[in-house]
Design a protein around this motif. Structure first.
Motif, PDB file in Angstrom:
ATOM      1  N   VAL A   1      30.982  27.422  35.603  1.00 31.32           N
ATOM      2  CA  VAL A   1      31.741  26.574  34.684  1.00 31.32           C
ATOM      3  C   VAL A   1      30.838  26.199  33.521  1.00 31.32           C
ATOM      4  O   VAL A   1      29.692  25.778  33.732  1.00 31.32           O
ATOM      5  CB  VAL A   1      32.259  25.293  35.369  1.00 31.32           C
ATOM      6  CG1 VAL A   1      33.161  24.508  34.417  1.00 31.32           C
ATOM      7  CG2 VAL A   1      32.992  25.618  36.655  1.00 31.32           C
ATOM      8  N   LEU A   2      31.333  26.369  32.302  1.00 32.45           N
ATOM      9  CA  LEU A   2      30.582  26.004  31.108  1.00 32.45           C
ATOM     10  C   LEU A   2      31.391  24.976  30.326  1.00 32.45           C
ATOM     11  O   LEU A   2      32.463  25.283  29.791  1.00 32.45           O
ATOM     12  CB  LEU A   2      30.310  27.237  30.244  1.00 32.45           C
ATOM     13  CG  LEU A   2      29.686  26.987  28.869  1.00 32.45           C
ATOM     14  CD1 LEU A   2      28.357  26.241  28.994  1.00 32.45           C
ATOM     15  CD2 LEU A   2      29.494  28.301  28.110  1.00 32.45           C
ATOM     16  N   TYR A   3      30.884  23.748  30.261  1.00 34.16           N
ATOM     17  CA  TYR A   3      31.520  22.693  29.477  1.00 34.16           C
ATOM     18  C   TYR A   3      30.891  22.635  28.084  1.00 34.16           C
ATOM     19  O   TYR A   3      29.677  22.814  27.936  1.00 34.16           O
ATOM     20  CB  TYR A   3      31.354  21.336  30.161  1.00 34.16           C
ATOM     21  CG  TYR A   3      32.182  21.176  31.417  1.00 34.16           C
ATOM     22  CD1 TYR A   3      33.547  20.936  31.345  1.00 34.16           C
ATOM     23  CD2 TYR A   3      31.591  21.258  32.678  1.00 34.16           C
ATOM     24  CE1 TYR A   3      34.310  20.788  32.489  1.00 34.16           C
ATOM     25  CE2 TYR A   3      32.350  21.116  33.835  1.00 34.16           C
ATOM     26  CZ  TYR A   3      33.699  20.885  33.734  1.00 34.16           C
ATOM     27  OH  TYR A   3      34.453  20.743  34.873  1.00 34.16           O
ATOM     28  N   VAL A   4      31.722  22.376  27.084  1.00 33.72           N
ATOM     29  CA  VAL A   4      31.251  22.243  25.709  1.00 33.72           C
ATOM     30  C   VAL A   4      31.681  20.881  25.192  1.00 33.72           C
ATOM     31  O   VAL A   4      32.879  20.597  25.081  1.00 33.72           O
ATOM     32  CB  VAL A   4      31.818  23.351  24.800  1.00 33.72           C
ATOM     33  CG1 VAL A   4      31.271  23.196  23.386  1.00 33.72           C
ATOM     34  CG2 VAL A   4      31.491  24.731  25.352  1.00 33.72           C
ATOM     35  N   ASP A   5      30.688  20.040  24.885  1.00 35.89           N
ATOM     36  CA  ASP A   5      30.973  18.712  24.331  1.00 35.89           C
ATOM     37  C   ASP A   5      31.036  18.820  22.804  1.00 35.89           C
ATOM     38  O   ASP A   5      30.024  19.061  22.154  1.00 35.89           O
ATOM     39  CB  ASP A   5      29.880  17.729  24.754  1.00 35.89           C
ATOM     40  CG  ASP A   5      30.110  16.335  24.188  1.00 35.89           C
ATOM     41  OD1 ASP A   5      31.223  16.076  23.688  1.00 35.89           O
ATOM     42  OD2 ASP A   5      29.178  15.512  24.236  1.00 35.89           O
ATOM     43  N   ASP A   6      32.218  18.635  22.257  1.00 29.44           N
ATOM     44  CA  ASP A   6      32.444  18.798  20.823  1.00 29.44           C
ATOM     45  C   ASP A   6      32.184  17.483  20.083  1.00 29.44           C
ATOM     46  O   ASP A   6      33.063  16.930  19.426  1.00 29.44           O
ATOM     47  CB  ASP A   6      33.872  19.280  20.578  1.00 29.44           C
ATOM     48  CG  ASP A   6      34.143  19.604  19.120  1.00 29.44           C
ATOM     49  OD1 ASP A   6      33.169  19.902  18.392  1.00 29.44           O
ATOM     50  OD2 ASP A   6      35.316  19.553  18.702  1.00 29.44           O
ATOM     51  N   GLY A   7      30.954  16.975  20.210  1.00 30.88           N
ATOM     52  CA  GLY A   7      30.581  15.757  19.498  1.00 30.88           C
ATOM     53  C   GLY A   7      31.355  14.533  19.929  1.00 30.88           C
ATOM     54  O   GLY A   7      31.767  13.724  19.085  1.00 30.88           O
ATOM     55  N   SER A   8      31.550  14.373  21.226  1.00 26.92           N
ATOM     56  CA  SER A   8      32.340  13.243  21.734  1.00 26.92           C
ATOM     57  C   SER A   8      31.673  11.908  21.430  1.00 26.92           C
ATOM     58  O   SER A   8      30.443  11.812  21.367  1.00 26.92           O
ATOM     59  CB  SER A   8      32.540  13.392  23.244  1.00 26.92           C
ATOM     60  OG  SER A   8      33.255  14.561  23.548  1.00 26.92           O
ATOM     61  N   ARG A   9      32.515  10.860  21.282  1.00 27.30           N
ATOM     62  CA  ARG A   9      32.001   9.515  21.021  1.00 27.30           C
ATOM     63  C   ARG A   9      32.046   8.626  22.259  1.00 27.30           C
ATOM     64  O   ARG A   9      31.634   7.471  22.193  1.00 27.30           O
ATOM     65  CB  ARG A   9      32.816   8.877  19.888  1.00 27.30           C
ATOM     66  CG  ARG A   9      32.627   9.570  18.540  1.00 27.30           C
ATOM     67  CD  ARG A   9      33.313   8.823  17.420  1.00 27.30           C
ATOM     68  NE  ARG A   9      34.765   8.869  17.557  1.00 27.30           N
ATOM     69  CZ  ARG A   9      35.531   9.806  17.002  1.00 27.30           C
ATOM     70  NH1 ARG A   9      34.970  10.781  16.305  1.00 27.30           N
ATOM     71  NH2 ARG A   9      36.841   9.785  17.146  1.00 27.30           N
ATOM     72  N   ASP A  10      32.543   9.151  23.370  1.00 30.28           N
ATOM     73  CA  ASP A  10      32.544   8.371  24.603  1.00 30.28           C
ATOM     74  C   ASP A  10      31.466   8.939  25.521  1.00 30.28           C
ATOM     75  O   ASP A  10      30.453   9.476  25.059  1.00 30.28           O
ATOM     76  CB  ASP A  10      33.931   8.403  25.260  1.00 30.28           C
ATOM     77  CG  ASP A  10      34.343   9.807  25.679  1.00 30.28           C
ATOM     78  OD1 ASP A  10      33.590  10.764  25.407  1.00 30.28           O
ATOM     79  OD2 ASP A  10      35.421   9.957  26.275  1.00 30.28           O
ATOM     80  N   ASP A  11      31.618   8.808  26.839  1.00 32.92           N
ATOM     81  CA  ASP A  11      30.595   9.239  27.798  1.00 32.92           C
ATOM     82  C   ASP A  11      30.804  10.672  28.285  1.00 32.92           C
ATOM     83  O   ASP A  11      30.359  11.030  29.373  1.00 32.92           O
ATOM     84  CB  ASP A  11      30.592   8.288  29.001  1.00 32.92           C
ATOM     85  CG  ASP A  11      30.171   6.881  28.626  1.00 32.92           C
ATOM     86  OD1 ASP A  11      29.377   6.744  27.680  1.00 32.92           O
ATOM     87  OD2 ASP A  11      30.646   5.928  29.277  1.00 32.92           O
ATOM     88  N   THR A  12      31.455  11.494  27.489  1.00 32.95           N
ATOM     89  CA  THR A  12      31.746  12.859  27.922  1.00 32.95           C
ATOM     90  C   THR A  12      30.471  13.631  28.269  1.00 32.95           C
ATOM     91  O   THR A  12      30.411  14.315  29.297  1.00 32.95           O
ATOM     92  CB  THR A  12      32.530  13.608  26.832  1.00 32.95           C
ATOM     93  OG1 THR A  12      33.807  12.988  26.669  1.00 32.95           O
ATOM     94  CG2 THR A  12      32.735  15.060  27.199  1.00 32.95           C
ATOM     95  N   TRP A  13      29.431  13.542  27.433  1.00 34.91           N
ATOM     96  CA  TRP A  13      28.206  14.285  27.706  1.00 34.91           C
ATOM     97  C   TRP A  13      27.525  13.790  28.968  1.00 34.91           C
ATOM     98  O   TRP A  13      27.027  14.592  29.771  1.00 34.91           O
ATOM     99  CB  TRP A  13      27.250  14.190  26.518  1.00 34.91           C
ATOM    100  CG  TRP A  13      25.949  14.907  26.765  1.00 34.91           C
ATOM    101  CD1 TRP A  13      24.708  14.351  26.887  1.00 34.91           C
ATOM    102  CD2 TRP A  13      25.768  16.317  26.932  1.00 34.91           C
ATOM    103  NE1 TRP A  13      23.773  15.312  27.116  1.00 34.91           N
ATOM    104  CE2 TRP A  13      24.391  16.548  27.145  1.00 34.91           C
ATOM    105  CE3 TRP A  13      26.636  17.401  26.928  1.00 34.91           C
ATOM    106  CZ2 TRP A  13      23.857  17.819  27.349  1.00 34.91           C
ATOM    107  CZ3 TRP A  13      26.112  18.684  27.133  1.00 34.91           C
ATOM    108  CH2 TRP A  13      24.743  18.876  27.350  1.00 34.91           C
TER     109      TRP A  13
END
Length: 314
Positions: free
Chosen positions: A40-52
């Motif tokens: 699984v490869l997740y990509v964080d698109d510059g999130s402003r919450d705790d996604t990363w």
């Protein structure tokens, strides 16, 4: 013995911290049933919450998970491109982070891939959790695209699909800045097939696509895969010119035959406003295409990676 086939599930996400844990649990359960090496490869698109932070926690808990963090928000299409560029596998599945597209359908995708299909996409039979207006506009968009584009974009089909290695390599050669991924998936061709499914409501959070963003997304798709708006502007301009010429001839003949008592102001304003509106519309269409040429000419990178968290080897 031949090596096990490798499958990578690419999940772009923007402010999806609430939905990712439940989605990962479903993905992990599916991977456990497949007789291949699943990642699984997740990509964080510059999130402003705790996604990363959620992504890194998922990577710590499951060695099959890796994550990429982009330097800022580039938009879903470019975040998806980043994930596909970093996917090292024999086949890749694209999955939205909101959980509306069921990971439980992945085994059916894999079965079709093993039958020889290069692109296997999910076609939505129903869309839970969406307003009637959004369903109506989505259906209208796909039907307009079918009319305008020479590339056959499947109706009622999102990004949820499987790509073979050669389809993924072909897609990687397309580096345009304004990316309408649904059209690019169709453009590469190869053997494709559809699997119908019922789209569910979001696991958590709310959609990041307002009606204004959806409208701009539709313009992106139409201008990326069709020059029909330019042709329509040409035909409308030609027709308007013919009508204006015919009207001018009529004014001259009427004046010669019956004289001219000085026609009223309203009719004059109607003609001026009509012609001005047609001209502005044509200029706007030209501006849309010219702006895309401007962005392509700058040749900036599609995205920038801030942090890369590879999968563990243990």
């Amino acid at each position: 013995m031949s090596p096990r086939q490798r499958l990578c599930i690419v999940v772009p996400a923007f402010n999806e911290a609430q939905a990712l844990p439940a989605l990962q649990a479903r993905i992990a359960a599916v991977l456990d049933t497949l007789d291949l090496d699943g990642r699984v490869l997740y990509v964080d698109d510059g999130s402003r919450d705790d996604t990363w932070q959620v992504m890194t926690a998922l990577a710590e808990a499951d060695p099959r998970v890796s994550a990429i963090r982009l330097s800022r928000n580039f938009g879903k299409e470019l975040a998806l491109t980043a994930g596909l560029d970093h996917a090292d596998a024999d086949a890749v599945v694209v999955l939205d982070a909101d959980g509306q597209d069921p990971p439980e359908l992945i085994p059916a995708f894999v079965a079709k891939w093993r039958e020889g299909f290069d692109v296997v996409y999910g076609t939505r039979l129903a869309r839970d959790g969406e307003s009637w207006l959004k369903k109506l506009t989505a259906a209208a968009f796909y039907r307009v695209m079918a009319r305008l584009s020479s590339t056959p974009v499947p109706r009622d089909t999102g990004d949820f699909r499987l790509l073979s290695r050669r389809a993924l390599d072909a897609l990687g050669k397309l580096r345009e800045r304004h990316r309408f991924m649904k059209g690019l998936f169709a453009w590469v061709g190869f053997r494709q097939c559809a699997i119908p499914y019922h789209r569910q409501a979001r696991l958590a959070g709310r959609s990041k696509f307002s009606y204004w963003r959806l409208w701009n997304f539709a313009l992106e798709g139409i201008t990326s895969f069709s020059t029909v708006p330019l042709r329509v502007a040409t035909y409308v301009g030609l027709l308007t010119s013919l009508l204006a010429f015919a009207f001018g001839v009529w004014i001259v003949l009427k004046t010669l035959l019956w004289g001219d008592p000085v026609a009223g102001y309203p009719s004059l304003m109607v003609v001026i406003l009509f012609l001005g509106g047609i001209q502005l519309m044509a200029l706007g269409i030209l501006g849309e295409y010219l702006g895309r040429l401007y962005d392509e000419a700058k040749q900036r990178p599609l995205y920038l990676v801030d942090e890369w968290r590879p999968a563990r080897t243990d």
